[in-house]
Structure formats: structure tokens, C-alpha cells
Write a protein that holds these residues in place. Sequence first.
Motif, short mmCIF file in Angstrom:
data_model
loop_
_atom_site.label_atom_id
_atom_site.label_comp_id
_atom_site.label_asym_id
_atom_site.label_seq_id
_atom_site.Cartn_x
_atom_site.Cartn_y
_atom_site.Cartn_z
N GLN A 172 -9.21 2.41 -0.41
CA GLN A 172 -8.31 1.67 -0.98
C GLN A 172 -8.03 0.51 0.30
OE1 GLN A 172 -6.52 1.60 -4.07
NE2 GLN A 172 -8.58 2.26 -4.11
N GLU A 190 -1.46 -3.01 -10.42
CA GLU A 190 -2.73 -3.18 -9.54
C GLU A 190 -3.64 -4.18 -10.08
OE1 GLU A 190 -1.62 1.17 -9.59
OE2 GLU A 190 -1.76 -0.35 -10.98
N GLY A 247 -6.40 0.65 -11.85
CA GLY A 247 -7.35 -0.40 -11.50
C GLY A 247 -8.36 -0.69 -12.43
N GLN A 252 -1.35 -1.82 -4.36
CA GLN A 252 -2.47 -0.80 -4.80
C GLN A 252 -2.09 0.43 -3.93
OE1 GLN A 252 -4.70 -3.46 -6.59
NE2 GLN A 252 -5.57 -1.54 -6.07
N TYR A 280 0.90 -1.18 0.01
CA TYR A 280 -0.06 0.06 -0.09
C TYR A 280 0.78 1.07 -0.17
CZ TYR A 280 -3.63 3.30 1.65
OH TYR A 280 -4.49 4.65 1.91
N PRO A 313 -5.18 5.60 -6.53
CA PRO A 313 -5.21 4.62 -7.63
C PRO A 313 -5.18 5.03 -9.02
CG PRO A 313 -7.35 4.99 -6.59
CD PRO A 313 -6.57 5.65 -5.79
N VAL A 325 -11.17 -1.95 -1.11
CA VAL A 325 -10.42 -2.66 -2.22
C VAL A 325 -9.52 -3.71 -1.72
CG1 VAL A 325 -8.66 -2.25 -4.18
CG2 VAL A 325 -10.60 -0.65 -3.76
N ILE A 326 -8.78 -3.48 -0.76
CA ILE A 326 -7.65 -4.20 -0.23
C ILE A 326 -8.08 -5.22 0.77
CG2 ILE A 326 -5.36 -4.49 1.19
CD1 ILE A 326 -4.47 -1.98 0.34
N ASP A 357 -7.10 -4.86 -8.76
CA ASP A 357 -8.43 -4.73 -8.20
C ASP A 357 -9.33 -4.61 -9.52
OD1 ASP A 357 -7.03 -2.11 -8.45
OD2 ASP A 357 -9.21 -1.04 -8.17
N GLU A 386 -7.25 -10.39 -9.24
CA GLU A 386 -7.86 -10.50 -7.96
C GLU A 386 -8.70 -11.48 -7.60
OE1 GLU A 386 -11.07 -7.67 -5.42
OE2 GLU A 386 -10.47 -6.82 -7.32
#
Length: 553
Positions: free
Chosen positions: A88, A360, A352, A345, A70, A349, A92-93, A362, A367
Motif C-alpha cells: 500500500q 479510498e 480501491g 488508504q 495510512y 485495502p 499505491v501511496i 486508488d 487519484e
Amino acid sequence: MKNLPLLILLIASLLAACSPAVTVTPPAPPTKTTLPTSTKTPTATIIPSPTLTSTLTPAPMSAKISGMIYDPGFGFKDAFLNPTSDAQIVNVIKPMGVNWVAIFASCYMSTIHSPVVRCDESLGVPSDASLRHAIALAKSQGLRVLFKPGILIQETGIALDVRMQSEADWQSFFDSYGAAMVHWAELSEETGVDYFAVGTEMSGTQQRETEWRQLIQDVRAVYSGPLTYCANSGSETGVTWWDALDAIGVDAYYPLVVSENPTVEQIKTAWTPYVTLLDGLAKKWGKSIIFTEAGYTSQNMSLRTPWGDRSDQPIDLQEQADGYQALLETFSDKPWWQGVFWFHQSAAPVEGGIAGQLWEIDGKPAENVLRAYNGQPPFPTPTLIPNYDSPNNQRLVIYNDGLDPAWELPSVFTWADPGSSEQVYAGSQALKVHLEPWTNIDLWANAPVDTSEYDFLEFYIYITALRGDYYPNINVYFNAETGPAILHMPDIMRPGYVEAGELSTGKWLRVRIPMSELGAIEQKIITLSFGHHTATGTVDFYLDEIALVKHVK
């Protein structure tokens, strides 16, 4: 560290297999927590305070690390202090099922020979407040935290190449770098960071064993947790002070010799010499190995040069996903392998979504590979450019034969002409733009625009010239009212958003990007920006008929 292109170091030799056996206890499999399927939009409740405590139980330290890097993205001192960066981690994470994050922060050197390392906030180094917030937010989500520092070079060169030119310079370098590491180690101790790395990919300094051992000793004086160092792949065997650390860290960007469009099994076979190398390294030192970075771009042939941006190649989402699967299947049963932190990530961003081309993951198939490994459900597959054509669609006009009165182009953007008649899609004029590397134009709204009423951004683009040996890209993105955060920055020069496929020169093309792909669901935006965020090359283009569109059947 992929903030700058890296030059991989090729492996010179394999270690002998007759070394003593590893005394590392095999880690347990990752703790699996059932999570709801992510909606992939930044609308979840964000935890705003860095003082909040978590009610979630983190994975045991003995568990395999399934982590994500990150980082602060483009970098400004408060990069981790805004709702977009918080989203994020939360939206997302965390839903990927990872159990660790590596919070990345870089100091700066003017050149590879500068004897002074600078960690000034004015350079874009994350502030202590920003780092404290990111650490606390991650821990509130039940994630363990690795603090991963690095060095960026302001002029030519990368951290791998750092070398001093005199003994006095070496002393000055380690004095300033060591002071920065001790400061961040103190912050890590205060905030409960679970693991601390004393450096990242500093191959040119690794022969200074005495200085490194002293630095490690100084860090241990203020930080009670385990330590590692993140060696670049190819330089890991040259570190002679692994015994001073708790684990061997490797940024695992090994070049995999594979054919075009390889299968997962072929990729696993390509890992064979590196498995032998790492097995010998673990046995020699009696240490477990953490992949402190690993990752692949979503570009064709990215496995051959995983450290680099292959912008000369088309998007290949499957190769990225297969790379993830092959690495996990190759190493998960190795008793000396403690896990991996995937790159990356960003707090800001930029790539994505399934039209993104960089590291990335996402919204990409990779993913879902990671989610499956972590025992999580897949995310709903997004559909680019749904059939939104309808005579009943409602439009918020931004540019139509000139800027709408509710928007303006500040005069500082002298490389843009909002009244050009040279190329026009409709009416008598269009917005002419010339972008040098790392430049952009911003269209400013006179009042914040609520995006909750709109489904996608639409515009027409006419590209007159692409110049430079580096394939230029054009990014489009919003800035939110709540802070300087850059929302998602999809590259519009890749298939998916453009009506006729990949962008080309000399003709008008319609571009439609769902608001979800721009990270702009239920946001209040203040700017719409078009940028050229690559290091070389220029791009000239015209824009017309720019609007936010609400689909009405």
C-alpha cells in the motif's frame, strides 16, 4: 477519523476579521519528483526491514503537506507487518506523489463514559513492532510521517461524544490517555516521526483545558518535534489551547451546500464561509492550519455529508474527484494553509478501484487529480470486465455442482450450505449463504493457489433477500499465503463487475472481477472469502460456478 460514522458539528459563527495578522511564513509548493506510472499491482519490490535507511530526500518541513492517511484497516496488532500493507505504501501511496503519510492508530474505550483508555494489542491496537515497521517503510520511501492517534468506542458512540461523569473519572481518563500518548510520543521520537498529534476529534474533552495543557507538556518532555491536535470540523473554534501547539489541526469534513452534480466552481463557492472561518482562526492564534483529515466517498451527494457513507446513493466517481480538485484549488494559495492529509488508504485495502464506493481513491479519477497536483503522471485507466469470453478459456474450478476436492468449507461456517438445491444455476446444487453484519464465509484451498496463471475471478450469484435500512454490500476477497493480510475487497453490489449492471434480487447474475482489482496479481492465495462488511442488515444469496479463469483467445 472515519473508521466509525461521525456526526459532524455545524459551525455556529464566523470569527471577526479584525484579529492580528498571521505571522506564519507561507509554505513552499510541494517538492515534485518524477515517478514512473504505477502499474496498480502489488508486485513491486517491498522493503521488508524496519531498519533500512532511505536514499530518498524527504520534502522540506516548510513545503505544503500533500499527505495520505495510512491506517490499519480492520485492525489487528500486526496490521502493518505484512507484504500487502507494505504494498500500500510502495505501490499505491508513494506513486501518487504525496510527500507525507499520517500513520493512524487507535486505543479503545468500552463506552463514551469509561474512565479508562485501553491500548492493548489484544484489542487490535497496532503493536509497537508494527508501528515501527510502518514508520521506517514510509521514511525509506522519502515520505515524512505524522503520527495520528485516535479513540474508538467498543459499544455505542464515537470519540466526539466522550464525556466523563465525575471529576475522578476525568482524572482517570487523562491519566490513562496521557500515558498512551507519552508512550507513542517516545516511540515517535525514537523512529524519527516528523509531526505528532496529541489527539483526534475528542470534542467532548476539549473544554478540559488544564488537562490538555498538562498532556501537551508531558508529550513535549519526550518528543522534540512539532505537535498538533486534530479537531473535528465545527469544534475547532472551541479549542482554547491552540497556543500550546505548533499548528492548528482540523479534520475538515465540512458539509458543502451544493446541488446534485455540482461543478468544481460551485463546490469552491460552497467553501466560502469555511474559508472565512479558518482565516479568522489562523489570525486569532497566529498559527498555520493543517487539514489533518479530509476526503469524500465516491458516492452521489458525498460532498453534503463527507463524514458519512452514503450507501443509499449510486457510485459517483466524478463528485469525489471534483471535491478533491475544489479543495486544492480553494486552499493552495492561502498562506496560513499548510496542507492536507487525505482519508485514506488502508493497510487492509477494502474499497480501491473504480467500482469502490468509499473514501479510498486508488484507481479512481480522484487519484489522478491528486497525482496532477503533485506533478505525477496519471495511472493507466483500468477497464472493468473486458471481453474475456472465449471457448478456449482455462478454468480453475472452485465450486461446480459442489466444492472441488481441492477446496473446503470449514464446518465452523454454519451459516453456509455447500449442497443446497433450493436455487441452482447449473447442475443440481449451489452454495447457500446467509450473512449477518460483519460476517463472512471462507473457502479454503488445500494447497496455495498461484494466481499468476489467471486473469479474473468468475462466479454466478442469486440474491434472495436484502434486509435492513442500511444498503448491504457483499465483498469478495482473497487471503494470501504470506500472512493474514486481506487483499482488496471490492463490493460486488455496484455496477462494473456484474454482467447486467447493479445486483438485484431474484435472478442469477454473472460476476467477473479482474485479479488486479482483487489485488491478487502474482500472489499465492489460501482462501476465497465472501463477506458482509457493514454494520446492519442481512443478506441471503446463492453462489454457483465459482472459478479462476485464464483468458485464452
